[in-house]
Design a protein around this motif. Structure first.
Motif, short mmCIF file in Angstrom:
data_model
loop_
_atom_site.label_atom_id
_atom_site.label_comp_id
_atom_site.label_asym_id
_atom_site.label_seq_id
_atom_site.Cartn_x
_atom_site.Cartn_y
_atom_site.Cartn_z
N SER A 57 0.85 -1.01 0.20
CA SER A 57 0.03 -0.09 0.02
C SER A 57 0.84 1.15 -0.11
O SER A 57 1.79 1.29 0.55
CB SER A 57 -0.79 -0.06 1.07
N ASP A 58 0.34 2.24 -0.72
CA ASP A 58 1.11 3.61 -0.83
C ASP A 58 1.07 4.18 0.34
O ASP A 58 2.03 4.96 1.08
CB ASP A 58 0.95 4.57 -1.90
N ALA A 59 -0.10 4.13 1.24
CA ALA A 59 -0.42 5.20 2.32
C ALA A 59 -0.14 6.47 2.17
O ALA A 59 0.38 7.24 2.72
CB ALA A 59 0.55 4.70 3.48
N HIS A 60 -0.48 7.10 0.75
CA HIS A 60 -0.33 8.37 0.35
C HIS A 60 -1.53 9.06 0.13
O HIS A 60 -1.74 10.04 0.45
CB HIS A 60 0.84 8.48 -0.64
N HIS A 61 -2.54 8.68 -0.87
CA HIS A 61 -3.39 9.60 -1.52
C HIS A 61 -4.33 8.45 -2.28
O HIS A 61 -3.96 7.21 -2.78
CB HIS A 61 -2.95 10.48 -2.52
N MET A 62 -5.80 8.78 -2.28
CA MET A 62 -6.74 7.79 -2.70
C MET A 62 -6.52 7.89 -4.31
O MET A 62 -6.78 6.66 -5.01
CB MET A 62 -8.04 8.31 -2.50
N SER A 63 -6.02 8.79 -4.86
CA SER A 63 -6.14 8.57 -6.49
C SER A 63 -4.69 9.19 -6.98
O SER A 63 -4.61 9.29 -8.26
CB SER A 63 -7.38 9.53 -7.04
#
Lengths: 425, 268
Positions: free
Chosen positions: A278-284
């Motif tokens: 998972s990036d754990a950064h941003h939804m899109s």
């Protein structure tokens, strides 16, 4: 109060958002045999059609003639899907997505391979694990466009089994006459890559002896107007890694593979590894340094027991958005030597979203099985950020190790590693 | 089928109207009245305020129960792989999208579109907890909880790591409603470990059977009603067993013609 399971009084103190974590590399895994696979997309039905299109660099994108209101863009539409039908016994499953799944299952003698496996192992020892992002929502959309006088969905689509995402896997399991575990994965554009990992784990846990994995997604207004609302849809045919790329072209596809333990199919190409993160950064929006993507790729290599310099070909996620391609290309340049060749094949098929993992796994498998380095259709002038390892033109080339990248909304990443049987020995 | 899956439950979360956490769930089984001050919406206080405003109720529900379960386990959320299971994800957004597409498709809200992905809860969760581990979003219609539990247990056992399972469904809106089986919001979460750690609270042994054994409903009347009104309601049977300090066994559907036989052992 009875029982000894009591929640602590202060509930949230142990969770510390954003804390950096040490990553433990996974152990190597026993490779699985990909004893059959197939793909259907805008390039045609079955593997031969895909090989031919890749060799000739013939794309399947055409100007949008699908959406219910004009949207100036290009799409990867599967020919003949409107006229296709399901067998009468499967009629209750009728919808565009299941029709495409059925069409896909008919190609490359795939169903024969599944039936052979079922007679070998028993139908309850074969899982059906398929990915989709929107499933049969086109039928729900259609229903809302034609509500009856009482405001209800019209009778022809008033069937609960086509208004849930699981319709795809439940349909395929019924059509294939299997009775093992059956799940639908919907992690946006990584969906039908993650199913390969799930099948591997179910086999390791001895729940199953084989798995039908893959995915199907069909064109629908939800994704055309949805991605349009995010400003991510190009008005031209998508051009992954080109300096002038400006967005995706949406396509539809079905891809399937049959996985078994390696000793049961010694000559078959191997699934050697997978990585999920998972990036754990941003939804899109992807992580700016491709952190999640890098973890998925490193984990896939670790499970496969491979070093980056052993990788001959990478089928990139390569959506043709400014950001994805820039981040992914920088990551490839950082991790791999220039003997590793890479390309996006979304210029041929469009971005087939939840089916992309399965479709592009099949293309990576074709690279191995038919000695083919697929060229990156649509890229005339590579973005300097993306140069180096990009394979612009298709070449005949011995490919022993291939990876396939799939990254989705919500920062959901998967990478699959495939090797030729003789490399796995 | 072969292959027992042996696990330890380290954390439990639950949210439904009137039963906003595990302590209230146990109190209810002990005959205490429902919490009068129970919140009408899941708090999901883990989410930063801006994210909480953007997040649909389905995401808030999944995040709330996951937060409770992880807190009970005393694990670091950033270290947990996760499986989010839901039959329909967010049926309210599905209704919004289909209604908008039927009338004014160019007016589609980009936020609601990205919230419409089935892995929205997994996305919000991993972003809020800084978790880079694998996250999954699965469904299996009315067997979504059992199938999600099977996937989470398989992941925990084969990768030998603790896993967070969050299962949830929320009611829909509009013409879609009659296609859905969820009429009351309910979600629950479990932290499952393949090893008995210091926070092991119950043992689970899962065995998959290729047969349709009748789903065992919860024995509590309120939970039995709730179980029928939510696509993930099967979970209530297991939660009830986990609230019972003695060995027991339950059956939960993991798919059409597939049953998970679950032995529970909760130390008294």
């Amino acid at each position: 109060m009875r029982g000894r399971i009591a929640a602590p009084v202060t509930r949230h103190e142990k969770i510390q958002p954003g804390k950096a974590t040490l990553h433990r590399m996974p152990d190597t895994m026993p490779a699985l045999a990909v004893s059959a696979h197939t793909a259907t997309s805008a390039l045609g039905r079955g593997l031969d059609a895909h090989e031919d299109a890749l060799r000739r660099m013939r794309g399947g994108l055409a100007h949008n003639n699908f959406s219910s209101a004009p949207l100036d863009c290009w799409i990867g539409r599967v020919a003949g899907l409107e006229a296709a039908t399901l067998p009468a016994t499967l009629n209750e499953w009728e919808c565009r997505n299941n029709r495409l799944a059925w069409m896909g299952l008919q190609q490359d003698r795939f169903m024969d391979a599944v039936h052979r496996a079922a007679s070998r192992y028993g139908s309850d020892r074969i899982a059906v694990l398929l990915g989709t992002s929107t499933g049969s929502i086109a039928s729900t959309e259609q229903g809302y466009r034609h509500l009856d006088v009482d405001g209800r969905l019209p009778a022809e689509v008033r069937r609960p089994i086509i208004h849930c995402l699981h319709s795809l896997s439940a349909f395929a399991r019924t059509a294939l006459e299997l009775s093992g575990p059956c799940l639908t994965v919907s992690t946006a554009c990584s969906s039908s890559a993650k199913v390969y990992a799930m099948a591997t784990r179910m086999m390791q846990a001895d729940l199953i002896d084989a798995a039908v994995v893959g995915g199907t997604d069909t064109l629908c207004d939800s994704v055309l107007f949805g991605f349009n609302s995010l400003g991510l849809v190009s008005q031209q045919a998508c051009r992954p890694f080109d300096i002038e790329r400006d967005g995706i072209s949406i396509g539809e596809a079905a891809g399937f593979a049959l996985l078994e333990r390696a000793e049961r199919a010694p000559d078959a190409t191997r699934l050697a590894g997978y990585g999920e993160s998972s990036d754990a950064h941003h939804m899109s929006t992807p992580h700016p340094e491709g952190l999640g993507a890098e973890r998925a790729m490193r984990d896939a290599l670790a499970r496969a027991g491979l070093r980056p310099e052993q990788v001959d070909y990478i089928n990139l996620h390569g959506t043709s958005t400014r950001k994805n391609d820039e981040v992914e290309a920088a990551l490839i340049a950082r991790l791999f030597p220039d003997t590793t060749r890479s390309s996006s094949t979304k210029g041929y098929t469009g971005h087939t979203l939840g089916a992309a993992g399965a479709l592009e796994a099949s293309i990576a498998l074709l690279a191995l099985e038919r000695s083919l380095l697929p060229g990156n259709l649509g890229c005339d002038t590579p973005d300097p950020l993306c140069e180096g390892r990009l394979q612009q033109e298709t070449r005949a080339r011995n490919v022993r190790v291939a990876l396939s990248n799939s990254f989705g909304f919500g920062g959901n990443n998967a990478c699959l590693a495939f090797v030729r049987a003789e490399e796995a020995a | 089928m072969n292959g027992d899956l042996n696990l330890w439950v380290e954390g439990i979360g639950i949210w439904t109207p009137g039963l906003p956490d595990w302590n209230h769930f146990i109190a209810h089984l002990d005959g205490q009245p429902a919490a009068e001050d129970a919140p009408a919406r899941p708090g999901a206080s883990l989410l930063p305020p801006a994210e909480r405003r953007r997040a649909p109720d389905s995401v808030r529900l999944a995040v709330e129960t996951a937060t409770q379960a992880v807190a009970m386990s005393e694990r670091d959320a950033a270290h947990l792989s996760s499986v989010f299971a839901s039959a329909h994800g967010d049926a309210i957004i599905m209704d919004y999208m289909c209604a908008t597409l039927a009338d004014t498709p160019l007016d589609m809200s980009p936020t609601r579109f990205h919230n419409s992905v089935h892995n929205a809860a997994a996305g919000y969760w991993t972003i809020a907890t800084g978790c880079h581990r694998s996250s999954n979003a699965v469904c299996a219609s009315e067997a979504s909880f059992g199938a999600g539990l099977l996937e989470a247990a398989t992941l925990a056992v084969s990768e030998n790591e603790p896993v967070l399972l969050s299962a949830f469904d929320v009611p829909g809106k509009g013409p879609l409603v009659e296609m859905l089986s969820t009429h009351v919001p309910f979600g629950c979460a479990l932290v499952l470990s393949p090893e008995r750690g210091t926070h092991a609270r119950a043992a689970l042994r899962l065995r998959l059977h290729a047969s349709s054994q009748p789903q065992q409903p919860p024995s509590d009347p309120h939970l039995r009603r709730l179980a029928r009104q939510n696509a993930c309601g099967d979970a209530l049977t297991l939660l009830e067993a986990l609230a019972t300090p003695r060995p027991g066994s339950t059956c939960i559907a993991a798919g059409d013609g597939l049953t998970l036989h679950i032995e529970t052992d909760v130390p008294a």
